[in-house]
Design an enzyme around this catalytic site. Structure first.
Site, PDB file in Angstrom:
ATOM      1  N   SER A 170       0.808  -1.222   0.000  1.00 27.89           N
ATOM      2  CA  SER A 170       0.000   0.000   0.000  1.00 27.89           C
ATOM      3  C   SER A 170       0.840   1.270   0.000  1.00 27.89           C
ATOM      4  O   SER A 170       0.387   2.317  -0.456  1.00 27.89           O
ATOM      5  CB  SER A 170      -0.936   0.003   1.206  1.00 27.89           C
ATOM      6  OG  SER A 170      -0.209  -0.153   2.414  1.00 27.89           O
ATOM      7  N   ASN A 190       3.668  -5.596   5.720  1.00 27.88           N
ATOM      8  CA  ASN A 190       2.463  -6.376   6.039  1.00 27.88           C
ATOM      9  C   ASN A 190       2.805  -7.705   6.699  1.00 27.88           C
ATOM     10  O   ASN A 190       2.029  -8.213   7.513  1.00 27.88           O
ATOM     11  CB  ASN A 190       1.632  -6.607   4.775  1.00 27.88           C
ATOM     12  CG  ASN A 190       0.932  -5.339   4.317  1.00 27.88           C
ATOM     13  OD1 ASN A 190       0.268  -4.674   5.085  1.00 27.88           O
ATOM     14  ND2 ASN A 190       1.100  -4.998   3.046  1.00 27.88           N
TER      15      ASN A 190
END
Length: 211
Positions: free
Chosen positions: A36, A102
């Site tokens: 992201s 992540n």
């Protein structure tokens, strides 16, 4: 018969010349494989640092095109699954690897994260691409030892695999409320030029201006 052979030879030579010209006109590619932070989470696509990089290259006369292969939420494991197809499709000159955050949010072992990042680097290099690794820091949610081991992965890999490194991708952004979204994790639109500024000095050494 001779005329037929001559015509076939002419076609072969013509096809070869067309292929050679097409190859020469192909633009060198920079592939960004990230999550992201590079996919432009919650901001307009054209505001993200990857698109700003593309604009900078065009503005300054570089022949390169930038392919953003980033997906929000991606882990190093998912990146490994996607990378071979991206390499085959785009044949990049440089691969920018921005992954691992992540994994850390899921509490994945730093050893496994390092192994995956190492495989991402090796796979990219085997394709003929240079690699730029973007280092990530995380808050000590899982303890200081975990956070330090995670962060150390990037410098260790850059040294072991002989690749370029941006030590901390979010330098001058992380922890600055004016440059972060409300979640405290993702940079906002105002932060994107700074992210590009962090990446550019290393990337600039890996790409060439046309003669």
């Amino acid at each position: 018969m001779k005329k037929k052979l001559a015509w076939i030879l002419f076609l072969v030579v013509a096809i070869f010349n067309i292929a050679t010209i097409a190859k020469a006109e192909e633009k060198p590619t920079i592939l960004v494989l990230g999550d992201s932070l590079s996919a432009g989470y919650n901001i307009e696509l054209e505001q993200g640092w990857v698109e700003l990089l593309n604009q900078k290259l065009q503005r300054e006369g570089y022949p390169h095109t930038v392919v953003n292969g980033s997906i929000s939420g991606d882990t190093t494991t998912q990146g490994l699954l996607r990378l071979p197809t991206l390499l085959e499709q785009y044949q990049p000159e440089v691969v920018i690897i921005e992954l691992g955050g992540n994994d850390a949010l899921r509490g994945t072992s730093p050893t496994l994260i390092k192994r995956n990042l190492s495989n991402l680097i090796s796979t990219s290099k085997r394709s003929g691409a240079e690699v730029l690794l973007l280092g990530i820091q995380i808050p000590p949610n899982y303890g200081q030892r975990y956070a330090q081991a995670f962060f150390d992965n990037y410098a260790q890999l850059a040294n072991e695999k002989k690749v370029k490194l941006v030590p901390f991708f979010l330098e001058n952004v992380g922890g600055n409320n004016e440059l972060m979204q409300e979640d405290g994790i993702h940079p906002n639109a105002k932060a994107q030029p700074t992210l590009l500024k962090n990446v550019w000095p290393q990337l600039e050494t890996q790409i060439k201006m046309p003669d």
